[in-house]
Design an enzyme around this catalytic site. Structure first.
Site, PDB file in Angstrom:
ATOM      1  CB  SER A  49      -0.849  -0.022   1.268  1.00 60.92           C
ATOM      2  OG  SER A  49      -1.426   1.255   1.500  1.00 60.92           O
ATOM      3  CE1 TYR A  60      -3.542  -2.222   5.659  1.00 59.41           C
ATOM      4  CE2 TYR A  60      -3.208   0.153   5.573  1.00 59.41           C
ATOM      5  CZ  TYR A  60      -3.401  -1.051   4.932  1.00 59.41           C
ATOM      6  OH  TYR A  60      -3.432  -1.083   3.566  1.00 59.41           O
ATOM      7  CE  LYS A  75      -1.405  -4.330   3.388  1.00 54.96           C
ATOM      8  NZ  LYS A  75      -1.721  -5.628   2.780  1.00 54.96           N
TER       9      LYS A  75
HETATM   10  C1  UD1 Z   1      -6.897   5.075   3.832  1.00 55.50           C
HETATM   11  C2  UD1 Z   1      -5.929   4.756   4.918  1.00 55.50           C
HETATM   12  C3  UD1 Z   1      -4.708   4.083   4.297  1.00 55.50           C
HETATM   13  C4  UD1 Z   1      -5.151   2.830   3.577  1.00 55.50           C
HETATM   14  C5  UD1 Z   1      -6.223   3.149   2.556  1.00 55.50           C
HETATM   15  C6  UD1 Z   1      -6.799   1.837   2.064  1.00 55.50           C
HETATM   16  C7  UD1 Z   1      -6.281   6.355   6.722  1.00 55.50           C
HETATM   17  C8  UD1 Z   1      -5.721   7.535   7.440  1.00 55.50           C
HETATM   18  N1  UD1 Z   1      -5.582   5.944   5.656  1.00 55.50           N
HETATM   19  O1  UD1 Z   1      -6.272   5.963   2.903  1.00 55.50           O
HETATM   20  O2  UD1 Z   1      -3.770   3.763   5.287  1.00 55.50           O
HETATM   21  O3  UD1 Z   1      -4.052   2.235   2.913  1.00 55.50           O
HETATM   22  O4  UD1 Z   1      -7.283   3.905   3.154  1.00 55.50           O
HETATM   23  O5  UD1 Z   1      -7.871   2.002   1.251  1.00 55.50           O
HETATM   24  O6  UD1 Z   1      -7.310   5.809   7.077  1.00 55.50           O
HETATM   25  N2  UD1 Z   1     -12.471  11.320   3.551  1.00 55.50           N
HETATM   26  C9  UD1 Z   1     -13.499  12.139   3.956  1.00 55.50           C
HETATM   27  N3  UD1 Z   1     -14.599  11.565   4.506  1.00 55.50           N
HETATM   28  C10 UD1 Z   1     -14.720  10.205   4.689  1.00 55.50           C
HETATM   29  C11 UD1 Z   1     -13.671   9.378   4.263  1.00 55.50           C
HETATM   30  C12 UD1 Z   1     -12.549   9.962   3.706  1.00 55.50           C
HETATM   31  O7  UD1 Z   1     -13.420  13.360   3.828  1.00 55.50           O
HETATM   32  O8  UD1 Z   1     -15.749   9.757   5.212  1.00 55.50           O
HETATM   33  C13 UD1 Z   1     -11.280  11.926   2.902  1.00 55.50           C
HETATM   34  C14 UD1 Z   1      -9.978  11.684   3.627  1.00 55.50           C
HETATM   35  O9  UD1 Z   1      -9.720  12.680   4.575  1.00 55.50           O
HETATM   36  C15 UD1 Z   1      -8.985  11.692   2.442  1.00 55.50           C
HETATM   37  C16 UD1 Z   1      -9.798  11.124   1.283  1.00 55.50           C
HETATM   38  O10 UD1 Z   1     -11.165  11.322   1.627  1.00 55.50           O
HETATM   39  O11 UD1 Z   1      -8.617  13.009   2.127  1.00 55.50           O
HETATM   40  C17 UD1 Z   1      -9.568   9.651   1.034  1.00 55.50           C
HETATM   41  O12 UD1 Z   1      -9.764   8.937   2.246  1.00 55.50           O
HETATM   42  P1  UD1 Z   1      -9.800   7.336   2.289  1.00 55.50           P
HETATM   43  O13 UD1 Z   1     -10.677   6.830   1.222  1.00 55.50           O
HETATM   44  O14 UD1 Z   1     -10.096   6.938   3.700  1.00 55.50           O
HETATM   45  O15 UD1 Z   1      -8.319   6.925   1.885  1.00 55.50           O
HETATM   46  P2  UD1 Z   1      -6.911   7.337   2.544  1.00 55.50           P
HETATM   47  O16 UD1 Z   1      -7.064   8.131   3.766  1.00 55.50           O
HETATM   48  O17 UD1 Z   1      -6.075   7.929   1.467  1.00 55.50           O
END
Ligand code: UD1
Length: 355
Positions: free
Chosen positions: A124, A148, A152
């Site tokens: 990842s 997590y 990895k």
């Molecule tokens: C997340 C994990 C990462 C993992 C990946 C797997 C965290 C901090 N990171 O990545 O370790 O490898 O998923 O799929 O959890 N967001 C919102 N609202 C939400 C959900 C997300 O605003 O309800 C935003 C987040 O702040 C971010 C973006 O959407 O800016 C993507 O988030 P997400 O899909 O959770 O992925 P990552 O954080 O990049």
């Protein structure tokens, strides 16, 4: 040629199984079904007219895994099986270390016993920790911010040690950015247990009426609109990246890491707008505090995968949103409410069942 796919019933695993079958590989799936359903494999069989040999088996159960290797001429392994929820990993770290790391150790030990030394590992972009700049290339320093991510990172290091100890091994470490989307049929897709942690499944569940407002974590990042930037990649492009990596490990030895991303970053608001446009659904949202551990920007430099694997992602965010929506609207509850039917062509060999 038989390819073993661990965690093959999951989101990325099932899409990869589909592409493997399309490319005429014979596949064996082992999965403990802790966060997946055999319904995905049944649908892959329907979509491809192919056959999957499935074992409900936990990688921690060495005896059962040995039986799988005894029954098949496995040439290579694509290893997806693992736990992946960041928050949960902070609450139950020992479970994460045991499951992800010991599971991989058992797998590699059994592979070695059967002289199967070709492995594609599901890593990842989380191994880059908090990157100092973007785009991120494979030579960036590695670190982890949660258990997590540490699993990895540790597994990558273990696999490198393995190759050093025995140069006959051939291993590809695939560092995924943010996989979303679904197969264009709308028959297979992401079906998370409980409330989704990730952005796209959250959006699709809001759109389908399962969840209320989306919470957007922070609008004060140093990005074009203040929301976080990520490299979203269509799961079918990601699956095709595994096929390219598999071809490479089958022909070579050594270990290499590859970023699988598009190289393009998109903000949360851009994703919401694009989703609204293609689905014609409104996604109500609230701006809330930043989520601890989130970085402002994360996107790949995918040029190594292009140069060495001959792979590039071709699907853009409209297609990703469209496909995610087709899947969710066809399957409002994901795979829930679907149970295995004995009509299926999946060969069930229940050599181990966890209760
Ligand atoms: C997340 C994990 C990462 C993992 C990946 C797997 C965290 C901090 N990171 O990545 O370790 O490898 O998923 O799929 O959890 N967001 C919102 N609202 C939400 C959900 C997300 O605003 O309800 C935003 C987040 O702040 C971010 C973006 O959407 O800016 C993507 O988030 P997400 O899909 O959770 O992925 P990552 O954080 O990049």
């Amino acid at each position: 040629m038989e390819i073993l796919v661990t965690g093959g019933a999951g989101f990325i695993g099932s899409h990869t199984c589909l592409e493997l079958i399309k490319a005429n590989y014979k596949i064996i799936v082992v999965d403990n079904l802790s966060n997946s359903s055999t319904e995905s494999l049944q649908r892959v069989e329907e979509l491809t007219n192919g056959q999957i040999t499935f074992y409900e088996c936990d990688l921690l159960d060495r005896k059962s895994l040995v039986e799988v290797f005894e029954h098949h001429e496995i040439k290579a392994v694509i290893h997806f099986a693992g736990l992946k929820a960041v928050g949960e990993s902070v609450s139950i770290p020992l479970h994460y270390y045991h499951n992800n790391i010991t599971g991989t150790l058992v797998l590699c030990d059994v592979m070695q016993q059967f002289e199967v030394k070709k492995l594609v590992f599901s890593s990842s972009a989380t191994v880059y920790g908090i990157p100092e700049q973007v785009p991120i290339n494979e030579r960036f320093p590695l670190s982890a911010t949660n258990p997590y991510g540490r699993t990895k990172l540790m597994i990558e290091e273990i696999l490198r040690d393995l190759v050093t100890s025995d140069p006959e091994w051939s291993i590809a470490l695939l560092r995924y950015f943010n996989p979303i989307g679904a197969h264009e049929s709308g028959m297979i897709g992401e079906s998370p247990n409980g409330i989704p942690n990730n952005l796209m499944p959250y959006i699709t569940q809001v759109a389908v009426g399962r969840l209320g407002n989306l919470n957007i974590y922070g609008s004060d990042y140093p990005t074009s609109d203040g929301t976080g930037v990520r490299d979203y990649i269509h799961v079918v492009d990601l699956a095709l990246g595994h096929l390219k990596a598999l071809e490479k490990v089958l022909l070579t030895t050594g270990v290499d890491a590859y970023n699988l991303g598009t190289g393009k970053g998109h903000t949360v608001l851009e994703m919401v707008e694009t989703f609204e446009k293609v689905s014609k659904k409104r996604i109500p949202y609230n701006i809330v505090e930043r989520r601890p551990g989130d970085v402002a920007m994360c996107y790949a430099d995918p040029s190594k995968a292009k140069k060495e694997l001959g792979w590039i992602a071709t699907r853009g965010i409209e297609e990703m949103c469209k496909d995610s929506w087709r899947w969710q609207s066809n399957n409002p509850n994901g795979y829930k409410n679907h149970t295995y039917s004995s009509e299926s062509g999946i060969q069930f060999r229940l050599i181990s069942r966890k209760h």
